[in-house]
Design a protein around this motif. Structure first.
Motif, mmCIF file in Angstrom:
data_model
loop_
_atom_site.group_PDB
_atom_site.id
_atom_site.type_symbol
_atom_site.label_atom_id
_atom_site.label_comp_id
_atom_site.label_asym_id
_atom_site.label_seq_id
_atom_site.Cartn_x
_atom_site.Cartn_y
_atom_site.Cartn_z
ATOM 1 N N SER B 3 0.819 -1.140 0.083
ATOM 2 C CA SER B 3 0.161 -0.027 -0.113
ATOM 3 C C SER B 3 1.107 1.231 -0.162
ATOM 4 O O SER B 3 1.853 1.157 0.430
ATOM 5 C CB SER B 3 -0.906 0.161 1.196
ATOM 6 N N THR B 5 0.751 5.490 0.782
ATOM 7 C CA THR B 5 0.031 6.662 1.518
ATOM 8 C C THR B 5 0.799 7.944 1.152
ATOM 9 O O THR B 5 1.989 8.203 1.468
ATOM 10 C CB THR B 5 0.134 6.374 3.031
ATOM 11 N N GLN B 6 -0.253 8.856 0.608
ATOM 12 C CA GLN B 6 0.292 10.050 0.496
ATOM 13 C C GLN B 6 -0.549 11.007 1.299
ATOM 14 O O GLN B 6 -1.661 11.364 0.919
ATOM 15 C CB GLN B 6 0.097 10.537 -1.043
ATOM 16 N N LEU B 7 0.025 11.538 2.430
ATOM 17 C CA LEU B 7 -0.410 12.013 3.551
ATOM 18 C C LEU B 7 -1.197 13.600 3.044
ATOM 19 O O LEU B 7 -2.274 13.789 3.602
ATOM 20 C CB LEU B 7 0.510 12.335 4.812
ATOM 21 N N SER B 9 -3.150 15.574 0.447
ATOM 22 C CA SER B 9 -3.942 15.645 -0.631
ATOM 23 C C SER B 9 -3.544 16.746 -1.521
ATOM 24 O O SER B 9 -3.752 16.784 -2.776
ATOM 25 C CB SER B 9 -5.418 15.520 -0.552
ATOM 26 N N CYS B 23 5.402 10.473 0.546
ATOM 27 C CA CYS B 23 5.100 9.314 0.233
ATOM 28 C C CYS B 23 5.777 8.190 1.148
ATOM 29 O O CYS B 23 6.896 8.187 1.507
ATOM 30 C CB CYS B 23 5.540 8.885 -1.143
ATOM 31 N N TYR B 25 5.004 3.897 2.176
ATOM 32 C CA TYR B 25 4.355 2.880 1.517
ATOM 33 C C TYR B 25 4.667 1.644 2.833
ATOM 34 O O TYR B 25 5.596 1.824 3.784
ATOM 35 C CB TYR B 25 5.420 2.217 0.275
ATOM 36 N N GLY B 105 -0.460 5.579 -4.972
ATOM 37 C CA GLY B 105 -1.105 6.369 -3.795
ATOM 38 C C GLY B 105 -2.272 7.169 -4.168
ATOM 39 O O GLY B 105 -2.506 7.173 -5.567
ATOM 40 N N THR B 106 -2.629 7.870 -3.473
ATOM 41 C CA THR B 106 -4.011 8.617 -4.055
ATOM 42 C C THR B 106 -3.589 10.010 -4.394
ATOM 43 O O THR B 106 -4.797 10.412 -4.944
ATOM 44 C CB THR B 106 -4.762 8.729 -2.580
#
Lengths: 115, 114
Positions: B3, B5-7, B9, B23, B25, B105-106
């Motif tokens: 997974s 994660t890009q905290l 946005s 970033c 992971y 990531g998002t």
């Protein structure tokens, strides 16, 4: 020369219709993919094909059917389109890891709008 | 499973200021790491990648990223941004021994103001 090309770039269609998106790569890569990018920009893999064989199918409704006539082409056919299918669909290709050359190459995307 | 994660946005920044896009992971196996950029209404373009070797990776357009294995991070940096850097930035990972599934990531929206 476009490395990964998708057609059409934009597609507007009514609910219930069937449509196809075409993808071609001229990089000689072994593996091709379809990714879906939703309205929040999240990218998720849908399918992966290696040398015309399906290797990944990520819980995608069976209304979506990929077809790979040869390793340079991966088309996506969608039956009975629904509003929730509206998204940007990206095709990509990659080669088996060979040193520093590894990476995915993406097409420019197909923006599908279902009305 | 992996997974990313890009905290952040969204990251607003003024032109010529430095920027860092974070970033992190999660993976039980070794991974390759990537940053992609998506300009408005365009496809994804590879900025840089880490496969092995030096943990500081330089990419296109003056961007660089540093792989930190102990912190499982791969933050993207640029010392001085331009208006043209306004775009969506995606961090991605792929397992070294199963390269069939690039996981994103998002995304972080970098907005550069004059």
């Amino acid at each position: 020369d476009t490395a990964v090309s998708q057609t059409p770039k934009y597609l507007v269609t009514q609910m219930g219709n069937d449509k196809s998106i075409k993808c071609e790569q001229n990089l000689g890569h072994d593996t091709m993919y379809w990714y879906k990018q939703d309205s929040k920009k999240f990218l998720k893999i849908m399918f992966s094909y290696n040398n015309k064989e399906l290797i990944i199918n990520e819980t995608v409704p069976n209304r979506f059917s990929p077809k790979s006539p040869d390793k340079a082409h991966l088309n996506l056919h969608i039956n009975s389109l629904e509003l929730g299918d509206s998204a940007v669909y990206f095709c990509a290709s990659s080669q088996v890891v060979t040193g520093d050359n590894y990476g995915y190459t993406f097409g420019s995307g197909t923006r599908l709008t279902v009305v | 499973a992996q997974s990313v994660t890009q905290l952040d946005s969204q990251v607003p920044v003024f032109e010529e200021a430095p920027v860092e896009l974070r970033c992190n992971y999660s993976s039980s196996v070794s991974v390759y790491l990537f940053w992609y950029v998506q300009y408005p209404n365009q496809g994804l373009q590879l900025l840089l990648k880490y496969l092995s070797g030096s943990t500081l990776v330089k990419g296109i357009n003056g961007f660089e990223a540093e792989f930190n294995k102990s912190q499982t991070s791969f933050h993207l940096r640029k010392p001085s941004v331009h208006i043209s850097d306004t775009a969506e930035y995606f961090c991605a990972v792929i397992p070294v021994y199963n390269t069939d599934k690039l996981i994103f990531g998002t995304g972080t929206r970098l907005q550069v103001f004059p």
